[in-house]
Scaffold this motif. Structure first.
Motif, PDB file in Angstrom:
ATOM      1  N   ALA A 146       0.809  -1.313  -0.007  1.00 44.80           N
ATOM      2  CA  ALA A 146      -0.102   0.048  -0.055  1.00 44.80           C
ATOM      3  C   ALA A 146       0.753   1.069  -0.110  1.00 44.80           C
ATOM      4  O   ALA A 146       1.608   1.330   0.617  1.00 44.80           O
ATOM      5  N   SER A 147       0.365   2.153  -0.863  1.00 43.20           N
ATOM      6  CA  SER A 147       1.236   3.526  -0.812  1.00 43.20           C
ATOM      7  C   SER A 147       0.261   4.353   0.514  1.00 43.20           C
ATOM      8  O   SER A 147      -0.832   3.860   0.739  1.00 43.20           O
ATOM      9  N   LEU A 148       0.704   5.481   0.763  1.00 41.73           N
ATOM     10  CA  LEU A 148      -0.008   6.268   1.851  1.00 41.73           C
ATOM     11  C   LEU A 148      -0.200   7.546   1.240  1.00 41.73           C
ATOM     12  O   LEU A 148       0.831   8.191   1.252  1.00 41.73           O
ATOM     13  N   ASP A 149      -1.234   8.059   1.176  1.00 38.84           N
ATOM     14  CA  ASP A 149      -1.689   9.523   0.626  1.00 38.84           C
ATOM     15  C   ASP A 149      -2.359  10.185   1.875  1.00 38.84           C
ATOM     16  O   ASP A 149      -3.298   9.690   2.345  1.00 38.84           O
ATOM     17  N   ALA A 193       2.537  12.037  -0.314  1.00 37.07           N
ATOM     18  CA  ALA A 193       2.176  10.863  -0.815  1.00 37.07           C
ATOM     19  C   ALA A 193       3.675   9.987  -0.577  1.00 37.07           C
ATOM     20  O   ALA A 193       4.684  10.455  -1.033  1.00 37.07           O
ATOM     21  N   LEU A 194       3.401   8.898   0.115  1.00 33.75           N
ATOM     22  CA  LEU A 194       4.513   8.157   0.236  1.00 33.75           C
ATOM     23  C   LEU A 194       4.250   6.849  -0.387  1.00 33.75           C
ATOM     24  O   LEU A 194       3.319   6.025  -0.054  1.00 33.75           O
ATOM     25  N   GLY A 195       5.163   6.346  -1.401  1.00 30.56           N
ATOM     26  CA  GLY A 195       4.884   5.214  -2.244  1.00 30.56           C
ATOM     27  C   GLY A 195       5.221   3.952  -1.592  1.00 30.56           C
ATOM     28  O   GLY A 195       5.851   3.778  -0.304  1.00 30.56           O
ATOM     29  N   PRO A 223      -7.089  -4.166   3.201  1.00 27.41           N
ATOM     30  CA  PRO A 223      -8.052  -3.309   2.591  1.00 27.41           C
ATOM     31  C   PRO A 223      -7.699  -1.862   3.632  1.00 27.41           C
ATOM     32  O   PRO A 223      -7.347  -1.725   4.553  1.00 27.41           O
ATOM     33  N   ILE A 224      -7.628  -0.828   2.508  1.00 31.18           N
ATOM     34  CA  ILE A 224      -7.327   0.526   3.179  1.00 31.18           C
ATOM     35  C   ILE A 224      -8.619   1.213   3.514  1.00 31.18           C
ATOM     36  O   ILE A 224      -9.668   1.266   2.634  1.00 31.18           O
ATOM     37  N   VAL A 269      -8.761  -2.040  -2.155  1.00 36.64           N
ATOM     38  CA  VAL A 269      -7.545  -2.901  -1.801  1.00 36.64           C
ATOM     39  C   VAL A 269      -6.436  -2.582  -2.781  1.00 36.64           C
ATOM     40  O   VAL A 269      -6.534  -2.397  -4.065  1.00 36.64           O
ATOM     41  N   PRO A 270      -5.085  -2.353  -2.008  1.00 37.37           N
ATOM     42  CA  PRO A 270      -4.204  -2.099  -3.000  1.00 37.37           C
ATOM     43  C   PRO A 270      -3.598  -3.221  -3.703  1.00 37.37           C
ATOM     44  O   PRO A 270      -3.700  -4.237  -3.140  1.00 37.37           O
ATOM     45  N   PRO A 271      -3.083  -2.937  -5.137  1.00 43.54           N
ATOM     46  CA  PRO A 271      -2.726  -4.112  -5.737  1.00 43.54           C
ATOM     47  C   PRO A 271      -1.198  -4.467  -5.276  1.00 43.54           C
ATOM     48  O   PRO A 271      -0.536  -3.691  -4.922  1.00 43.54           O
ATOM     49  N   CYS A 272      -0.884  -5.710  -5.374  1.00 46.12           N
ATOM     50  CA  CYS A 272       0.504  -6.435  -5.215  1.00 46.12           C
ATOM     51  C   CYS A 272       0.867  -6.819  -6.451  1.00 46.12           C
ATOM     52  O   CYS A 272       0.142  -7.792  -6.887  1.00 46.12           O
TER      53      CYS A 272
END
Length: 389
Positions: free
Chosen positions: A168-171, A221-223, A263-264, A296-299
């Motif tokens: 997950a990235s964090l925005d 934004a942190l990737g 999930p975020i 849900v972030p993709p992996c």
């Protein structure tokens, strides 16, 4: 015999006259006072006006700028700001020794700017025709713009998930008020909750702050690549926000980072943060209306099968589908009977459903069929009592 005709007598020659004596002029019989000078400049509480004071009453620039006229005049005919005219600003005299300038964005006046006076535009009140106008302000004599006595209060809230997982990235974004008609500035920091820096994260934060300036950048934004670590950890993110009038505020959020795919979920808006907790204060006669966002972030490793012939679209989209479960707890932690009147990402209660004096916690749990994981977010809800009228 006819009478003799008398001979004509010559006309008398006029004698020389003395030269006329001139009356004294309006200025010759009194001392000429110094013309007025600028003494102070201060922004109004809203920042929409600039008040400029003189050290003595003036003639309001009656002849030069028409300052006595009710419609006002162009500020650039009387004042300068730094090396510029006050572009687009309109001035009016509110007293013989005070000018009010209604500012525009083009005027671009900021705290600590120099305010100058144009020469030949103004005299002291009651000055004679031959008394001098004020000269242009020397650099050393220009007052600087003071901030307002009561600038708009800056209120900033961070919008971010409470917990994220692997991939997950964090925005992190802000909901902020109190800009005073211009963009707020934002300075970010992000460290481990222990206080230690992560060099990769610090580099991203430094780049964001270096590019900020006064452009109102309100997101960090942190990737996923800079957030990846071998163990679970907590990240403390803080932002300091300031308006152009000098008022400041800070906000912080703690985000847990875990090494499973989650999930975020986060609340979109409508709350404030007090003592580190989200709080929604709602009057009894207002509806409770809360919106959550989730995904849900993709992996890459788990989604690589999308490129294979055996790719299962149904399973792929099910993996990204999320479900919302809302629960409202009372102050003691017991589940209440107040049923959600909306569906999905919305939680809604009609006015007067929650009684005055109610205190509780609203929780949303988001589940993902594909990841078989859940995540949650919560906020406190308070319905204040009203004093009887």
């Amino acid at each position: 015999t006819p009478s003799p005709v008398p001979a004509p007598t010559p006309a008398p020659s006029p004698g020389p006259t003395a030269p006329p004596t001139l009356a004294p002029t309006a200025c010759s019989d009194r001392a000429v006072a110094d013309p007025p000078a600028l003494s102070r400049a201060q922004l109004s509480d809203t920042g929409a006006e600039l008040f400029v004071d003189f050290d003595a009453p003036t003639d309001r620039g009656a002849a030069a700028v028409g300052g006595a006229l009710p419609g006002g005049f162009a500020c650039g005919d009387l004042l300068t700001s730094g090396a510029r005219d006050l572009d687009g600003a309109t001035c009016r005299f509110v007293d013989d020794d005070r000018v009010a300038a209604t500012l525009t964005a083009a005027a671009n006046v900021v705290v600590d700017d120099f305010i100058g006076l144009k020469g030949g535009a103004i005299k002291r009140a009651g000055a004679g025709w031959c008394e001098p106008h004020a000269e242009a302000s020397a650099a050393a004599g220009r007052p600087t713009v003071d901030p307002p006595e009561n600038p708009p209060e800056v209120v900033v809230t961070l919008i971010a998930p409470e917990k994220i997982g692997r991939c997950a990235s964090l925005d992190v974004s802000t909901a902020a008020t109190g800009g005073g008609g211009r963009d707020l500035t934002f300075a970010w920091s992000a460290t481990l909750a222990s206080g230690d820096d992560v060099p990769e994260i610090a580099a991203v934060v430094a780049a964001a702050n270096a590019g900020n300036g006064r452009n109102g950048r309100n997101k960090l934004a942190l990737g996923a690549d800079v957030l990846e670590r071998e163990e679970d950890y907590a990240l403390l993110i803080e932002v300091a926000s300031e308006n152009w009038l000098g008022a400041k505020s800070t906000a912080s959020v703690r985000v847990q980072v875990e090494q499973v795919v989650l999930p975020i979920v986060y609340f979109a808006a409508g709350f404030v943060v007090e003592d580190g907790a989200k709080l929604l204060e709602s009057a009894a006669d207002r509806a409770v209306d809360v919106v959550a966002s989730a995904y849900v972030p993709p992996c890459d490793s788990e989604d690589s099968e999308a490129a294979t012939e055996a790719f299962d679209f149904a399973r792929f989209f099910a993996r990204f589908q999320v479900f919302f479960t809302w629960t409202l707890y009372d102050a003691s932690g017991r589940e209440t009977d107040y049923a959600n009147q909306a569906e999905g990402r919305n939680y809604y209660l009609d006015p007067y459903v929650l009684p005055a004096g109610f205190k509780g916690t609203l929780e949303v749990v988001v589940s993902s069929q594909g990841t078989r994981q859940t995540n949650a977010a919560s906020m406190d809800i308070v319905v204040p009592r009203r004093d009887p009228v």
